[in-house]
Design an enzyme around this catalytic site. Structure first.
Site, short mmCIF file in Angstrom:
data_model
loop_
_atom_site.label_atom_id
_atom_site.label_comp_id
_atom_site.label_asym_id
_atom_site.label_seq_id
_atom_site.Cartn_x
_atom_site.Cartn_y
_atom_site.Cartn_z
N SER A 6 -4.57 -0.79 -1.45
CA SER A 6 -3.43 -1.18 -0.61
C SER A 6 -3.22 -0.13 0.48
O SER A 6 -3.20 1.06 0.20
CB SER A 6 -2.16 -1.28 -1.47
OG SER A 6 -1.01 -1.19 -0.66
N HIS A 29 -6.17 -4.77 -0.37
CA HIS A 29 -4.93 -5.44 -0.79
C HIS A 29 -3.97 -5.43 0.40
O HIS A 29 -3.58 -4.38 0.89
CB HIS A 29 -4.36 -4.67 -1.97
CG HIS A 29 -3.12 -5.25 -2.57
ND1 HIS A 29 -3.15 -6.22 -3.56
CD2 HIS A 29 -1.81 -4.99 -2.33
CE1 HIS A 29 -1.91 -6.52 -3.91
NE2 HIS A 29 -1.08 -5.80 -3.18
N ASP A 31 -0.42 -6.22 1.68
CA ASP A 31 0.97 -6.47 1.27
C ASP A 31 1.75 -7.07 2.43
O ASP A 31 1.87 -6.44 3.49
CB ASP A 31 1.63 -5.16 0.84
CG ASP A 31 1.16 -4.71 -0.53
OD1 ASP A 31 1.26 -5.50 -1.49
OD2 ASP A 31 0.70 -3.55 -0.65
N MET A 33 5.44 -8.57 3.60
CA MET A 33 6.85 -8.59 3.22
C MET A 33 7.66 -9.23 4.35
O MET A 33 7.41 -8.97 5.52
CB MET A 33 7.33 -7.17 2.96
CG MET A 33 6.40 -6.41 2.04
SD MET A 33 7.15 -5.01 1.27
CE MET A 33 6.44 -3.72 2.24
N HIS A 62 -1.19 -10.24 -0.85
CA HIS A 62 -0.03 -10.28 -1.75
C HIS A 62 1.20 -10.66 -0.92
O HIS A 62 1.74 -9.84 -0.18
CB HIS A 62 0.13 -8.89 -2.39
CG HIS A 62 1.29 -8.76 -3.31
ND1 HIS A 62 1.72 -7.54 -3.79
CD2 HIS A 62 2.12 -9.68 -3.88
CE1 HIS A 62 2.76 -7.72 -4.59
NE2 HIS A 62 3.02 -9.01 -4.65
N MET A 64 4.77 -11.12 -0.58
CA MET A 64 6.13 -10.86 -1.10
C MET A 64 7.10 -11.52 -0.13
O MET A 64 7.79 -10.85 0.64
CB MET A 64 6.35 -9.34 -1.21
CG MET A 64 5.50 -8.70 -2.30
SD MET A 64 5.61 -6.91 -2.30
CE MET A 64 4.30 -6.54 -1.15
N MET A 133 3.29 -6.78 -11.57
CA MET A 133 3.88 -5.67 -10.79
C MET A 133 4.29 -4.57 -11.77
O MET A 133 5.08 -4.80 -12.69
CB MET A 133 5.11 -6.14 -10.01
CG MET A 133 4.85 -7.10 -8.86
SD MET A 133 3.79 -6.47 -7.55
CE MET A 133 4.59 -4.95 -7.09
N GLY A 138 8.23 -3.91 -2.92
CA GLY A 138 9.01 -3.52 -1.74
C GLY A 138 8.48 -2.32 -1.00
O GLY A 138 8.60 -2.25 0.21
N GLY A 141 4.23 4.09 -3.21
CA GLY A 141 4.60 5.43 -3.63
C GLY A 141 5.60 5.53 -4.76
O GLY A 141 6.15 6.60 -5.02
N ASP A 171 -0.37 -3.89 -10.15
CA ASP A 171 -0.06 -3.38 -8.81
C ASP A 171 1.17 -2.48 -8.82
O ASP A 171 2.28 -2.94 -9.14
CB ASP A 171 0.18 -4.60 -7.89
CG ASP A 171 0.45 -4.22 -6.44
OD1 ASP A 171 0.27 -3.05 -6.08
OD2 ASP A 171 0.84 -5.13 -5.68
N GLY A 172 0.99 -1.22 -8.45
CA GLY A 172 2.11 -0.30 -8.25
C GLY A 172 2.01 0.95 -9.10
O GLY A 172 1.87 0.86 -10.32
N GLY A 173 2.03 2.10 -8.44
CA GLY A 173 2.05 3.38 -9.16
C GLY A 173 0.78 3.69 -9.92
O GLY A 173 0.79 4.48 -10.86
N SER A 192 -0.97 4.54 -2.51
CA SER A 192 -0.80 5.94 -2.11
C SER A 192 -1.78 6.88 -2.80
O SER A 192 -2.21 7.87 -2.20
CB SER A 192 0.64 6.38 -2.34
OG SER A 192 1.08 6.00 -3.61
C1 DX5 Z 1 4.53 -2.73 -3.71
C2 DX5 Z 1 3.19 -3.26 -3.25
C3 DX5 Z 1 2.04 -2.46 -3.78
C4 DX5 Z 1 2.04 -1.05 -3.30
C5 DX5 Z 1 1.07 -0.21 -4.08
O1 DX5 Z 1 5.53 -3.54 -3.21
O2 DX5 Z 1 3.02 -4.58 -3.68
O3 DX5 Z 1 0.82 -3.11 -3.47
O4 DX5 Z 1 1.69 -0.94 -1.96
O5 DX5 Z 1 1.22 1.10 -3.63
P1 DX5 Z 1 1.27 2.34 -4.63
O6 DX5 Z 1 -0.08 2.40 -5.29
O7 DX5 Z 1 1.55 3.49 -3.74
O8 DX5 Z 1 2.36 2.07 -5.63
ZN ZN Z 2 0.97 -5.42 -3.56
#
Ligand code: DX5
Ligand code: ZN
Length: 208
Positions: A6, A29, A31, A33, A62, A64, A133, A138, A141, A171-173, A192
């Protein structure tokens, strides 16, 4: 394990996409929004479409967004492998998934941390990937939510019961430590952890 990168946290999109193109990352990926489903808003499609200039990787989109119907035809025109929508939206989800398939693109259904996995059941016949998720959607990081490990196992069991061959993506962290909670997944989305490093390939390899 497949890895999807991402670039949401990127401060230099062109440089980072070019660098990712030199790695063995499986997907980019993307994202998206809308400022409604989540507070933040990403760049409009007329700018986002230029991504093809900097990457030959397949895209893992993705959405959102509250209303995917207006986004699906746009992102279907790119080099897209998956388009993922959220199970929490107040729209005809089955119609959206069928629309994605009508472009011969694989469907993804994303689930937020506090949504029960049973919500996925009605759509399993139309879904190629479940995107779990592991942070609130949103922004990039954020820290990985530890309960995700159990959620992945729950989704894995659900897919077995309903004889679904859908892949599981998380997805995330995601980083070299949190990925150990995701052994039952098929794809890890990392932002990140990869983008804020000076060696993208090393970070990608550490997740496999
Ligand atoms: C969050 C996104 C993720 C995010 C992942 O809303 O859907 O794809 O960018 O980023 P890291 O790996 O930094 O959590
Ligand atoms: Zn995502």
């Amino acid at each position: 394990m497949k890895v999807s990168a991402s670039f949401l946290s990127s401060k230099d999109l062109v440089r980072d996409l070019r660098c990712l193109n030199e790695t063995d990352v499986d997907y980019i990926h993307v994202d998206i929004m809308d400022g409604k489903f989540v507070k933040n808003k990403t760049m409009p499609f007329r700018e986002m479409r230029n991504i093809y200039k900097y990457t030959s990787k397949r895209l893992d989109v993705h959405l959102m967004v509250d209303d995917p119907i207006s986004y699906i035809p746009l992102y279907a025109e790119l080099n897209t492998e998956f388009i993922t929508i959220h199970v929490e939206i107040d729209t005809d989800i089955e119609e959206c998934l069928k629309m994605i398939h009508s472009y011969s693109i694989k469907t993804g259904l994303a689930i937020k941390p506090n949504t029960k996995v049973n919500e996925l059941i009605p759509y399993l016949p139309f879904v190629d990937m479940i995107l779990i998720m592991s942070v609130e959607p949103g922004c990039g990081g954020q820290s990985f939510i530890p309960e995700t490990k159990e959620k992945i196992a729950e989704v894995r069991d659900l897919l077995a019961v309903y004889q679904s061959k859908a892949l599981i993506s998380v997805d995330g962290g995601i980083n070299n430590l949190t990925c150990s909670n995701c052994g039952k997944a098929d794809i890890l989305v990392a932002g990140s952890y990869i983008i804020n490093s000076d060696n993208f390939q090393e970070k990608i390899t550490s997740l496999r």
